[in-house]
Each structure stands twice: as structure tokens, then as C-alpha cells.
Design a protein around this motif. Structure first.
Motif, PDB file in Angstrom:
ATOM      1  N   ALA A  20       5.816 -24.811   4.910  1.00  0.00           N
ATOM      2  CA  ALA A  20       5.681 -26.254   4.706  1.00  0.00           C
ATOM      3  C   ALA A  20       6.698 -27.042   5.523  1.00  0.00           C
ATOM      4  O   ALA A  20       6.612 -28.264   5.611  1.00  0.00           O
ATOM      5  CB  ALA A  20       5.831 -26.581   3.217  1.00  0.00           C
ATOM      6  N   HIS A  21       7.689 -26.352   6.072  1.00  0.00           N
ATOM      7  CA  HIS A  21       8.743 -27.061   6.791  1.00  0.00           C
ATOM      8  C   HIS A  21       8.853 -26.668   8.261  1.00  0.00           C
ATOM      9  O   HIS A  21       9.835 -26.971   8.910  1.00  0.00           O
ATOM     10  CB  HIS A  21      10.097 -26.830   6.102  1.00  0.00           C
ATOM     11  CG  HIS A  21      10.190 -27.530   4.778  1.00  0.00           C
ATOM     12  ND1 HIS A  21       9.687 -26.990   3.619  1.00  0.00           N
ATOM     13  CD2 HIS A  21      10.705 -28.740   4.444  1.00  0.00           C
ATOM     14  CE1 HIS A  21       9.894 -27.823   2.627  1.00  0.00           C
ATOM     15  NE2 HIS A  21      10.510 -28.908   3.094  1.00  0.00           N
ATOM     16  N   ALA A  22       7.849 -25.991   8.790  1.00  0.00           N
ATOM     17  CA  ALA A  22       7.903 -25.583  10.201  1.00  0.00           C
ATOM     18  C   ALA A  22       6.609 -25.956  10.903  1.00  0.00           C
ATOM     19  O   ALA A  22       5.549 -26.010  10.275  1.00  0.00           O
ATOM     20  CB  ALA A  22       8.131 -24.084  10.284  1.00  0.00           C
ATOM     21  N   ASP A  23       6.735 -26.201  12.204  1.00  0.00           N
ATOM     22  CA  ASP A  23       5.542 -26.561  12.967  1.00  0.00           C
ATOM     23  C   ASP A  23       4.924 -25.346  13.639  1.00  0.00           C
ATOM     24  O   ASP A  23       3.764 -25.359  14.024  1.00  0.00           O
ATOM     25  CB  ASP A  23       5.892 -27.595  14.047  1.00  0.00           C
ATOM     26  CG  ASP A  23       6.299 -28.912  13.413  1.00  0.00           C
ATOM     27  OD1 ASP A  23       5.763 -29.214  12.324  1.00  0.00           O
ATOM     28  OD2 ASP A  23       7.172 -29.599  13.970  1.00  0.00           O
ATOM     29  N   ASN A  24       5.740 -24.313  13.831  1.00  0.00           N
ATOM     30  CA  ASN A  24       5.203 -23.146  14.526  1.00  0.00           C
ATOM     31  C   ASN A  24       5.864 -21.878  14.012  1.00  0.00           C
ATOM     32  O   ASN A  24       6.813 -21.921  13.220  1.00  0.00           O
ATOM     33  CB  ASN A  24       5.420 -23.283  16.030  1.00  0.00           C
ATOM     34  CG  ASN A  24       6.893 -23.557  16.328  1.00  0.00           C
ATOM     35  OD1 ASN A  24       7.763 -22.830  15.862  1.00  0.00           O
ATOM     36  ND2 ASN A  24       7.161 -24.630  17.073  1.00  0.00           N
ATOM     37  N   LEU A  25       5.360 -20.742  14.495  1.00  0.00           N
ATOM     38  CA  LEU A  25       5.834 -19.450  14.014  1.00  0.00           C
ATOM     39  C   LEU A  25       7.315 -19.216  14.296  1.00  0.00           C
ATOM     40  O   LEU A  25       8.015 -18.601  13.493  1.00  0.00           O
ATOM     41  CB  LEU A  25       5.027 -18.329  14.686  1.00  0.00           C
ATOM     42  CG  LEU A  25       3.828 -17.823  13.894  1.00  0.00           C
ATOM     43  CD1 LEU A  25       3.125 -16.718  14.672  1.00  0.00           C
ATOM     44  CD2 LEU A  25       4.258 -17.313  12.531  1.00  0.00           C
ATOM     45  N   ILE A  26       7.771 -19.709  15.429  1.00  0.00           N
ATOM     46  CA  ILE A  26       9.188 -19.510  15.791  1.00  0.00           C
ATOM     47  C   ILE A  26      10.073 -20.200  14.766  1.00  0.00           C
ATOM     48  O   ILE A  26      11.068 -19.659  14.296  1.00  0.00           O
ATOM     49  CB  ILE A  26       9.469 -20.028  17.218  1.00  0.00           C
ATOM     50  CG1 ILE A  26       8.676 -19.168  18.214  1.00  0.00           C
ATOM     51  CG2 ILE A  26      10.966 -19.992  17.543  1.00  0.00           C
ATOM     52  CD1 ILE A  26       8.581 -19.737  19.608  1.00  0.00           C
ATOM     53  N   HIS A  59      -4.993 -15.785   3.740  1.00  0.00           N
ATOM     54  CA  HIS A  59      -3.769 -16.548   3.500  1.00  0.00           C
ATOM     55  C   HIS A  59      -3.157 -17.031   4.798  1.00  0.00           C
ATOM     56  O   HIS A  59      -3.532 -16.569   5.879  1.00  0.00           O
ATOM     57  CB  HIS A  59      -2.759 -15.682   2.737  1.00  0.00           C
ATOM     58  CG  HIS A  59      -3.180 -15.373   1.334  1.00  0.00           C
ATOM     59  ND1 HIS A  59      -3.996 -14.316   1.016  1.00  0.00           N
ATOM     60  CD2 HIS A  59      -2.898 -16.011   0.166  1.00  0.00           C
ATOM     61  CE1 HIS A  59      -4.198 -14.303  -0.297  1.00  0.00           C
ATOM     62  NE2 HIS A  59      -3.551 -15.325  -0.843  1.00  0.00           N
ATOM     63  N   GLU A  60      -2.200 -17.939   4.671  1.00  0.00           N
ATOM     64  CA  GLU A  60      -1.544 -18.454   5.871  1.00  0.00           C
ATOM     65  C   GLU A  60      -0.261 -17.697   6.204  1.00  0.00           C
ATOM     66  O   GLU A  60       0.399 -17.966   7.204  1.00  0.00           O
ATOM     67  CB  GLU A  60      -1.261 -19.955   5.708  1.00  0.00           C
ATOM     68  CG  GLU A  60      -2.546 -20.773   5.772  1.00  0.00           C
ATOM     69  CD  GLU A  60      -2.337 -22.232   5.428  1.00  0.00           C
ATOM     70  OE1 GLU A  60      -1.446 -22.855   6.031  1.00  0.00           O
ATOM     71  OE2 GLU A  60      -3.063 -22.735   4.544  1.00  0.00           O
ATOM     72  N   GLY A  61       0.088 -16.800   5.341  1.00  0.00           N
ATOM     73  CA  GLY A  61       1.257 -15.960   5.575  1.00  0.00           C
ATOM     74  C   GLY A  61       1.304 -14.902   4.503  1.00  0.00           C
ATOM     75  O   GLY A  61       0.646 -15.053   3.466  1.00  0.00           O
ATOM     76  N   PRO A 108       1.516 -23.162  -0.718  1.00  0.00           N
ATOM     77  CA  PRO A 108       1.324 -22.056  -1.663  1.00  0.00           C
ATOM     78  C   PRO A 108       0.382 -20.968  -1.154  1.00  0.00           C
ATOM     79  O   PRO A 108       0.182 -19.965  -1.846  1.00  0.00           O
ATOM     80  CB  PRO A 108       0.728 -22.750  -2.895  1.00  0.00           C
ATOM     81  CG  PRO A 108       0.079 -23.969  -2.369  1.00  0.00           C
ATOM     82  CD  PRO A 108       0.791 -24.398  -1.122  1.00  0.00           C
ATOM     83  N   ASN A 109      -0.171 -21.152   0.042  1.00  0.00           N
ATOM     84  CA  ASN A 109      -1.184 -20.194   0.492  1.00  0.00           C
ATOM     85  C   ASN A 109      -0.542 -18.949   1.121  1.00  0.00           C
ATOM     86  O   ASN A 109      -0.769 -18.623   2.278  1.00  0.00           O
ATOM     87  CB  ASN A 109      -2.124 -20.898   1.478  1.00  0.00           C
ATOM     88  CG  ASN A 109      -3.435 -20.150   1.612  1.00  0.00           C
ATOM     89  OD1 ASN A 109      -3.726 -19.262   0.816  1.00  0.00           O
ATOM     90  ND2 ASN A 109      -4.195 -20.479   2.634  1.00  0.00           N
ATOM     91  N   VAL A 110       0.262 -18.285   0.330  1.00  0.00           N
ATOM     92  CA  VAL A 110       0.979 -17.097   0.796  1.00  0.00           C
ATOM     93  C   VAL A 110       0.615 -15.922  -0.119  1.00  0.00           C
ATOM     94  O   VAL A 110       0.461 -16.115  -1.327  1.00  0.00           O
ATOM     95  CB  VAL A 110       2.509 -17.349   0.741  1.00  0.00           C
ATOM     96  CG1 VAL A 110       3.280 -16.061   1.016  1.00  0.00           C
ATOM     97  CG2 VAL A 110       2.913 -18.425   1.733  1.00  0.00           C
ATOM     98  N   ALA A 111       0.450 -14.745   0.482  1.00  0.00           N
ATOM     99  CA  ALA A 111       0.139 -13.558  -0.331  1.00  0.00           C
ATOM    100  C   ALA A 111       1.387 -12.689  -0.483  1.00  0.00           C
ATOM    101  O   ALA A 111       2.221 -12.620   0.414  1.00  0.00           O
ATOM    102  CB  ALA A 111      -0.966 -12.758   0.327  1.00  0.00           C
TER     103      ALA A 111
END
Lengths: 618, 431
Positions: free
Chosen positions: B405-411, B327-329, B304-307
Motif C-alpha cells: 500500500a505504500h510502494a509504487d513498484n517492486l523495488i 493475490h498481489e503478493g 489486504p490482498n496478500v497470501a
């Protein structure tokens, strides 16, 4: 002859504010329709799970409503698609002024309420209304047997509320059309205490309140802008609310009819009680809808080739005929409640609420309907005994059954029912719906309460006194016509006409006498707006027509449904004056005014003519 | 709540709200019931419900005497939190009505005008008598104004739906407040693959009024829940008339009006169906996932840490910087084709190798395109995600929570974002 009669008056008058009560729409009409909205209203249960009887009744009746939406006078607030804005302060101040005039105690905080109304006349399903003042009083002069007497009537409440939609029409009871432009125009509602004793007093009180309101100069004028509701009960009867008495002249008739109606109904109830004592099986019918329906017989076949034109036409168009036995009712349907209104008419009104044209009952003149043979068959089918009555209805099957059920329950009522009734133009009243219960009013939470402030109160003090207006009128007119105009609904129009430079006597005579005599002669004076009258009189002021032509012009306007400036063109009513008149007199060799007037009564001003004639003689 | 003066008087006279009283002013005497003060207004005005049903406010200083009287004492309602939930017949034939608050499931306390949630099935049936004829079971999850919902509530709803579908049901109807209904709809769309219809429904007009849209919306939702359309959908009035409802796809729907009945619109596409409740008829307009095609999968993982940031002319770089920092994104709501003021591009650059920065448009309607203008090209260089997408800001916002929540990296985040998961991205627009 006091029968424990209690009469209360509720008077509704539209306020001439610029904007509506809860939005910024204009209150003045614009005929440009821009869209149509279709809506349904449903009965809503109250907190105790009860549905208001009046609300339920209406929701069963009218499933879909159509609303015409006009430019400038309608917005999303009327469409119930936007919450209300703040209450119009112009209306609040005007309301407070009225409270002051009626010497009422003004509340400290106004709370807007929702009054459930689901006959479709309010898109929201309720009417917004708020009390501004309580416990006022009105002094008035009452005339008893030629003797004048100072009286005082209590004013229970003074409320500001929103006007409902205007009804356009009904189609087979399915879709009812309304116009949204009227919805939300501010109204003041003034309710008196139920201390009025008779029709004449009711009329006087209504007249006095109307007079007082008009004195503010801020009331809307014209047809339908003021209307009276009457609450009437006779000891042993019931409280009956009579809606929409628009004409003051009808109040007396309505009140007297209602007193007679209730008095007679009380007597009929006694008879019904006896019938129900002898025939306890009737009680079962009240409790069991299924058994009740079994008593309703379809008799359509009997009417194939009937002599009754009316029924023949209906049957041929696929309608059905149903009959029902009414044990012990013979002779009761025919009891007259007041002139030209019988117990049968009362029941017929109930049938009409289900979309039927009415009923035919056993106390009617069967010969009149050409139904002798059919009736003798019905007597056999229903297994009627000598004291029994019957009712026949024609219509769609479902309508017939629900109507007969309703009529049956009403017919055997052992007490006068509490009802909301509607007044017609003859002063008769007709059943509309049950009297609404108390579950009907709850707070309008979308509008914040309004705190009454000192500045609002001081603003509301500023209104013209009635004496000022009286003095002004008497400075223009003699006592006789002046007195009439002061009491007239056209008082403000009169003052406006005088402002426009129209001769006060001509203005007053036109507003009062001329219109009344046109009405007497069968002209539909409702077609004339105040603007129309003004336009006609301006033609007189500008010497385009003579005084004598005014009534003729008004008649033409009514006939052609047109404006004065259009109608005048080919009416032959233009005034002949000046050189033209002189030419005419010379050409026709006229020697005296009388002979000229015989021919040109409407076109020639006699004073001008006599001047020209005497000049010519010289 | 009343002010101190009124409270004192009522306490002294042992008068409670709901009591019948006689109140005297200098001029008059009034009979009525003491009403509680709700919300706004002058706290030193006592609200009296007169016997004619009207409320009036009387200022405390004008009260000469007040005393309790016999008569109509009205118990004001206590809301009980009991739950009425049982499977009555074959669960597979039942529609589950889940409640999470909002106008549609609210009832009014008529004397005060206070609105409270309908809690029990009985209360619900009281409001909607037609429900009696339907095979339903009801379950009230919570009662929230939808503006107060959080991602936690979305998870809670998704879990409840999972339980109900596992128990067996024909479909789910979820009663929800309308303000954030499209956020919840998007969240459920990403979290749930469903074999049965899941239909969200709300009301724009309160249930106390004869004109409320609640009845028609709910009846239409029930038709949708019995239908073949096994997706997360929103069922609301299609027009300002009481004629039919639209069934909108959960990721494409958006509340587009503050008050109208037809506030909900499908953005960049067509609704799935029209529903005519009076005729019990459903008319399909767009393709959809058929009942039984998908197996039930519920995955409620969200970050939930999205703006969600509305970009505006003259926006200061440090404001945007600080928002992204916390935020994380972030999903930016840019202008036009997806632009932001040029001075903000450096802020994006600063964060975009660590955090996903996603773009959407303030125009709501239409597709993003970052190739047309220089600013767009610069934004792409800065690593912004969203070129050629036609998502709503809210669908993108909730999707980013899901992607994080479902990815390990930005790609992987970018890959998830750019893949159509649940109809949030359409590649062709005909209107």
C-alpha cells in the motif's frame, strides 16, 4: 423425640479407573515431583453481579496457592492450562452401574457442570460434576432396640465428579500447598433424601451404600477414598453441611452433636433476641463497619509482663492484643452446646478462619490463664457493666480486627446460621464457611454433553450381585467372621488375599480383628496400606513368619514406617522351622511344646513343634 | 436450538426457555427450568436445570407431561448494545480501555453457560472490581472472536486509537482475543507512531472462573499503559505462575501454545519488560521508545490482498501457482533456513517480476539465510525477499500488506520490506 430433624447423607467414593475423569493422567500415585505452580484464585461475580458468599469468603482468606506437580499423574489439564478432554467412559459406565444398583432413573444426556470452589483445592476455581441418575432407592436393614426392620431410603442424585487437590499444608494462612495428583480422580457422589432421623440410621445407610459400592470391586481403597458429608437440620434451626466424615464410627457422634448444637443454639438465639431488644444500639453496629471497629480496643500494653505464658510469647514476638465488649453476653459464651463445646468454642472457630489461634472470653476460667489483673483492667477500659461479656484475641492487628468483627456478628445472630462445617476426629464440628448459594453451579461448556446410548446401558448392567459375593465369603468363613468381613471396608482386600492363596481365616482375622486391636492399642494403622498388609501376609503364606508373628510384624511396620520385607530382616520375627527347629529343640533339650512356646511363641509354629517333639520322643 | 419435536411441545404448552416447569416421566416427576440448547448435543433432549443447580438432558419421547409452574422464572439475558463512554476528569490522566472482544472482555451467562461480550463500563467493572480505583474510560469498538478479524478491523482499531490519543489520554489498553492478537499487534505497529503506550491484552482462561488470567493480565496492562513505554505492545502471563507478565513488542510476539497462560512469546529477542502487578512494579529488560518521543502518526493504508502460504513436502506447483495468481503478493512459510521444495522455484520465478514473494520459516525461531544451501541461492536468484531477516511469518505477512500500500513498484516494496519499521527485524540475536 422428633425435633423435626432432617438428615441427608452425601457419600463420596473414589473410583478405581485407570485414568482420571477429564484427562489421560494415571490415577495411581507417583511421588516424583517435577515442578511447582503458584496461582491465585479470585471471587467471580455471578450474572447478577453477586459473588457467592462462600466463594467470596475463601477468596479473602487465601491469596496464593502452591501446587505440586507430579510425573505421570499430572498434566496441563490439572494445571488448568489445557481444557478438559472428553469425560472418561470407564467412569461413566461405572456410574451408570451404580445408578442401576440403586434403581435410579438414568438421564438421557449427561451435562457436565462447574461448581464454584475457590478455596484453592481446584486449580480452575470450580469442580466439574455431572448427574447420571435421579430418584433411586436403597433398601437396608435398620436395627431399633434390637429389632431388625426393613427400611428404604430415597437416593436423590447420583453424580460423577472430579476429586479435588490434596492439601499439603498451610503457612501462616498465606500460601496453601496442594498436590495436583489427586485432582481429577473420578468420584461418585450419592446423595440421599433428607429422611434419615438419627445418627444410627445415618451410619447404617452410609455403611450400606459403601457395602454396595465395594461389591462392584471397582472402587479405590484406602484412607480418604470414601468420605461422608452430612446435611443436618433441626426444626427452627438451619441447614448445616458437615464435610469430610471419614470414619463410619464417627457419624453417630457427629449427628448427635449437631442436633444438640442446633437445639441449644435455638435457645441461645432467644436470649440474643431479648438482648437486642433491650439494646437497640447493637443494630447500628451491624450496619456500620466503622462504628463496629471503634468498639475494638487495642490492649497490648496491659500484657507487657503478663503472667500468661502464651500471650507473653506472642506479645514478645510483636503480636498485638485486642479486646471487645459484648453487651449483655455474660454467661452466654459459657453455655455448653454439647460436651466440651461451648458457645465460646463456636465463636472461636470463627476467629480461627482469620488465622488466629482462637479467643479468650469472659466465661472462661481466668485463673487458668493467669490473667486476673489484666482482666480487671480490661473491664475498666471497656467500661463493662455487670451483664456484659468480653473477648480478647491475640495476633496481627488486621487479623484481630477482622476476627473480632466476624465474631461479633456471629455472636449476636438471632437465628441459627446456615453453614458449611468440618468434622474433626472427635466428632466435633467446626465452622468452615457460609453455606454456598445457588449462584454456584453453571454449565461446563468445554465438555460436550454425553448422550446415553443403549450400548452404554447394556455395558453397565454387568455387575456382580451382592448375593454372589455373600455366598463366596460364607463358603470361606463361618457366619461370625464372614458377616464382619462382608461389612468391612477391607472386603475387597480380603478377596484379593484369598486369591493369593492366603488362609481365609488368617486373612479375615488380620483385616478385621488384628487391625482393630492394634488401633485400640494406639497404633496408627492408617500408616499401613493394603499393599503393606498383603506383603506381611505373603510372608506368612510363604512360611517365613508364624501366625502369631503377624500382629507383631504389623506393629513394627507402623513403628518404623517400613515395608514388611525390610522390617522383617532385623526384627527377630523370622520363623524357625525344619532342621533349624529340630536343632533348637535338641540343643535346649525341650520336652514339651508349652515350654518351647513360652520362649519362642512368635517364631515357632506349635503344630510343627509338637510333631518334631513327638518324633524325637520316638 | 431444539429439534422439531421439542419445539412443538414447548409451543403447544406455551413454555418458553427460562420458564419453571414440572416434567413427568414414566417413573418420576421433576421440577426445573427449561434451558436453551447451545452448541452441541442431542437436539431432541430437553435440558432441564434442576432445583439443585444441575442440568440434565431428558429425551423428548420419555416426557409424559410437562407443564408450566409458578416459581422461579428466570429471564435469560438480552444483550443490549448500549455504549457507556464518557470522559470524567482530565482526559490526559485517563487510560482508555478499548474493547474488541475475546475471552478477556467476555462474561458468562451463568444459567446457560453462554458467553457474551461485556459491553458497558459497568459490566467491565463488575468483572474487574479493581478498575474502580483506576482513572479509566472505556469504549467498546466491536465484539469479535479474534479468528474472525480482518484487516478492516485493524484499520478501525487504529482509527479509534487515533481519536482517543487526540482527545488526550495517558495510555491505551486494547482488549483483544488471543488467537490473532499478534497479527493485530503487528498491523498496529506498522500503522501507528505513538507518543503514549498502546498495550494489547487478552486472557487464556475464561472470565467466569476463579483461576482466570484476565485480572492479572489487565492489571499488568494498566501498569504498562501508565509507563514510559510508548510502543504497541502485548501484555500477557510470562510463566504458568500468577507472578508476573511480560510486555512483548507488537511485531515480535507470537501465540506459541494453544492453551497455556504463557502462550505468548517474544520470538528472536527479549520482551521489553516484566510487570509485577501485585507490587505495581515494572522491570525493564530491553530498550524501547520513550513516552512523548514520537508524534502521533496514524497511517492505516493496507493492501489486504496478500497470501500467507505454508509450504509442505510434495506441494504441487499448480496449487502454489494458483494461490499466488489470486493475490498481489505472498509470504511463504518455508522450511529450515527458508527453503521451499526445488520444484516450486519455477513458480516463484514466474511471478516474482510482477509480485513480491517473501519468505519466512516454519521453525519460527532463528534467522533466515538463503546462502547456505543451493536451494536458498536459487530462491534468491528467483527474486525471493527475506534473506537474513528474523521476522515471524505473521509480522512479514502484515508488513507486506503495508508495503504494497505504500510502494509504487517492486523495488520500493523490497526496500520497505528489508527496512526495520517497528522492531520486526533485529540484526543481532543473542539467544
Amino acid at each position: 423425640m422428633d425435633k423435626g430433624i432432617k438428615i441427608g447423607l452425601e457419600l463420596h467414593q473414589r473410583l478405581a479407573t485407570k485414568n482420571k475423569l477429564f484427562c489421560r493422567c494415571s490415577t495411581k500415585g507417583n511421588e516424583e515431583k517435577i515442578k511447582e505452580i503458584k496461582r491465585k484464585l479470585h471471587a467471580v461475580p455471578s450474572e447478577l453481579g453477586q459473588i457467592d458468599p462462600a466463594a467470596l469468603f475463601e477468596s479473602k482468606k487465601a491469596p496464593l496457592h502452591k501446587y505440586d506437580f507430579y510425573k505421570g499423574t499430572c498434566c496441563l489439564v490439572e494445571a488448568d492450562d489445557e481444557p478438559p478432554h472428553e469425560m472418561n467412559s470407564e467412569a461413566v459406565i461405572l456410574g451408570l452401574t451404580i445408578c442401576n444398583m440403586l434403581n435410579a432413573e438414568i438421564v438421557d444426556e449427561i451435562h457436565v457442570m462447574r461448581k464454584t470452589v475457590i478455596d484453592g483445592s481446584n486449580t480452575s476455581g470450580f469442580q466439574r460434576t455431572a448427574i447420571l441418575g435421579l430418584n433411586g432407592k436403597l433398601k437396608y436393614e435398620n436395627e431399633i432396640e434390637g429389632r431388625k426392620e426393613e427400611k428404604e431410603i430415597g437416593i436423590q442424585t447420583i453424580a460423577i465428579e472430579e476429586e479435588s487437590c490434596g492439601i499439603i499444608g498451610e503457612q501462616k494462612g498465606e500460601i496453601e500447598s496442594f498436590r495436583l495428583d489427586r485432582l481429577g480422580i473420578p468420584l461418585v457422589e450419592i446423595a440421599t433424601t433428607p429422611d434419615i432421623k438419627n445418627g444410627r440410621e445415618a451410619r447404617t445407610v452410609a455403611e450400606q451404600i459403601g457395602l454396595m459400592l465395594r461389591a462392584t470391586g471397582k472402587m479405590m481403597r484406602g484412607i480418604g477414598t470414601i468420605r461422608q458429608d452430612l446435611n443436618i437440620s433441626v426444626s427452627g434451626g438451619a441447614r448445616v453441611e458437615i464435610k469430610g466424615v471419614q470414619d463410619l464410627d464417627l457419624i453417630e457422634t457427629v449427628v448427635e452433636n449437631e442436633i444438640k448444637r442446633q437445639t441449644r443454639l435455638i435457645e441461645i438465639c432467644e436470649k440474643i433476641k431479648k438482648i437486642r431488644e433491650i439494646r437497640p444500639e447493637l443494630d447500628d453496629l451491624f450496619e456500620n463497619e466503622y462504628v463496629l471497629e471503634q468498639c475494638i480496643k487495642e490492649v497490648t500494653e496491659l500484657f507487657n509482663g503478663t503472667g500468661s505464658k502464651l500471650i507473653k510469647k506472642s506479645v514478645e514476638s510483636g503480636k498485638s492484643v485486642f479486646a471487645m465488649k459484648f453487651p449483655g453476653m455474660k454467661g452466654i459464651f459459657g453455655i455448653e452446646l454439647y460436651p466440651d463445646y461451648r458457645y465460646g468454642s463456636e465463636l472461636s472457630d470463627y476467629a480461627k478462619t482469620q488465622g488466629l489461634g482462637g479467643i479468650i472470653h469472659s466465661d472462661e476460667n481466668i485463673e487458668k490463664y493467669n490473667l486476673k489483673n489484666e482482666v480487671s483492667e480490661i473491664v475498666k477500659i471497656l467500661k463493662l457493666e455487670p451483664n456484659d461479656g468480653w473477648i480478647v484475641v491475640v495476633g496481627e492487628k488486621e487479623q484481630c480486627i477482622s476476627a473480632l468483627k466476624l465474631v461479633f456478628k456471629r455472636a449476636y445472630e438471632t437465628k441459627v446460621p446456615e453453614e458449611t462445617r468440618r468434622a474433626d476426629l472427635q466428632g466435633k464440628t467446626h465452622y468452615m464457611r457460609p453455606l454456598p448459594g445457588s449462584a454456584r453451579m453453571y454449565p461446563e461448556t468445554d465438555v460436550a454433553p454425553i448422550r446415553i446410548t443403549d450400548s452404554m446401558l447394556s455395558e453397565s448392567q454387568d455387575y456382580p450381585s451382592f448375593e454372589e459375593i455373600e455366598n463366596r465369603v460364607y463358603s470361606l468363613l463361618n457366619r461370625e467372621i464372614g458377616g464382619k468381613i462382608i461389612r468391612s471396608e477391607k472386603l475387597n482386600l480380603f478377596l484379593e488375599l484369598v486369591e493369593e492363596g492366603i488362609n481365609p481365616v488368617v486373612a479375615a482375622v488380620t483385616c478385621e480383628d488384628t487391625l482393630k486391636s492394634l488401633k485400640r492399642d494406639g497404633f496408627e494403622i492408617a500408616k499401613l496400606s493394603e499393599e503393606d498388609i498383603k506383603e506381611a501376609l505373603l510372608l506368612y503364606r510363604d512360611e517365613k513368619i508364624t501366625k502369631a508373628a503377624i500382629p507383631e510384624l504389623l506393629k513394627e511396620m507402623i513403628k518404623r514406617n517400613g515395608h514388611a520385607n525390610e522390617v522383617i530382616k532385623d526384627s527377630g520375627l523370622f520363623r524357625i522351622s525344619g532342621e533349624e527347629l529340630k536343632g533348637l529343640i535338641i540343643k535346649e533339650n525341650i520336652k514339651d511344646v508349652q515350654s518351647l512356646m513360652v520362649k519362642y511363641r512368635l517364631n515357632v509354629d506349635p503344630q510343627e513343634a509338637s510333631k518334631i517333639i513327638s518324633e524325637l520322643k520316638k | 436450538m431444539y429439534g422439531e419435536k421439542i419445539k412443538k411441545i414447548l409451543e403447544f404448552k406455551k413454555i418458553k426457555e427460562g420458564d419453571a416447569v414440572i416434567l413427568k416421566t414414566e417413573r418420576n416427576e421433576y421440577k426445573g427450568i427449561i434451558m436453551p440448547r447451545i452448541g452441541y448435543g442431542d437436539k431432541e433432549c430437553l435440558i432441564l436445570k434442576l432445583t439443585n443447580g444441575y442440568n440434565v438432558g431428558i429425551e423428548v419421547n420419555r416426557i409424559i407431561d410437562i407443564k408450566k409452574t409458578e416459581g422461579d422464572i428466570v429471564p435469560l439475558r438480552n444483550v443490549s448494545q448500549t455504549e457507556d463512554y464518557k470522559i470524567k476528569g482530565n482526559p490526559e490522566e485517563e487510560i482508555v480501555i478499548l474493547g474488541c472482544g475475546g475471552t478477556i472482555a467476555s462474561k458468562i451467562e451463568y444459567r446457560t453457560g453462554a458467553v457474551y461480550p461485556a459491553i458497558t463500563t459497568e459490566e467491565l467493572i463488575q468483572s474487574f472490581p479493581q478498575l474502580k480505583e483506576k482513572k479509566i474510560r472505556t469504549r467498546m469498538l466491536f465484539s469479535l472472536l479474534s479468528e474472525n478479524m480482518t484487516p478492516k478491523h485493524w484499520t478501525q482499531i487504529a482509527n479509534a486509537i487515533k481519536e482517543e490519543i487526540e482527545k488526550g489520554c495517558k495510555g491505551i489498553v486494547l482488549m483483544h482475543g488471543t488467537d490473532t492478537m499478534h497479527y493485530t499487534a503487528a498491523a498496529l505497529s506498522y500503522m501507528i507512531k505513538t507518543p503514549v503506550p498502546i498495550v494489547m491484552v487478552g486472557a487464556q482462561r475464561s472470565s467466569d472462573r476463579g483461576s482466570s488470567d484476565n485480572m492479572m493480565n489487565l492489571m499488568s496492562a494498566l501498569i504498562a499503559a501508565e509507563s514510559d513505554i510508548a510502543e504497541i505492545t502485548v501484555c500477557m502471563h510470562a510463566t504458568e505462575n500468577d507472578d508476573y507478565c511480560y510486555l512483548h513488542r507488537g511485531t515480535k510476539v507470537r501465540k506459541m501454545h494453544t492453551s497455556r497462560r504463557d502462550a505468548f512469546k517474544t520470538i528472536n529477542g527479549n520482551p521489553i519488560a516484566r510487570i509485577y502487578p501485585d507490587e505495581d512494579r515494572i522491570e525493564i529488560i530491553s530498550s524501547y521508545e520513550k513516552r512523548g518521543k514520537n508524534k502521533l502518526i496514524v497511517d492505516t493504508e493496507l493492501n489486504p490482498n496478500v497470501a500467507l502460504i505454508y509450504v509442505y513436502p510434495g506441494m504441487k506447483t499448480d496449487v502454489l501457482d494458483s494461490l499466488i495468481e489470486h493475490h498481489e503478493g505472498a509470504v511463504l512459510i518455508g522450511t529450515g533456513l527458508g527453503h521451499i521444495p526445488t520444484q516450486l522455484i519455477d513458480v516463484i520465478k514466474k511471478h516474482s517480476d510482477k509480485k513480491p514473494i517473501v519468505i519466512s520459516s516454519q521453525t519460527i525461531n532463528g534467522r533466515l539465510n538463503m546462502n547456505v544451501y543451493e536451494t536458498g541461492r536459487q530462491m534468491q536468484d528467483a527474486g525471493v525477499i527475506g534473506h537474513l531477516m528474523d521476522w515471524t511469518p505473521e509480522a512479514a505477512f502484515v508488513k507486506l500488506m503495508y508495503a504494497l500500500a505504500h510502494a509504487d513498484n517492486l523495488i520500493e516494496v523490497r526496500k520497505i520490506m528489508e527496512t526495520n519499521l517497528s522492531g520486526e527485524i533485529t540484526e543481532r540475536n543473542e539467544e
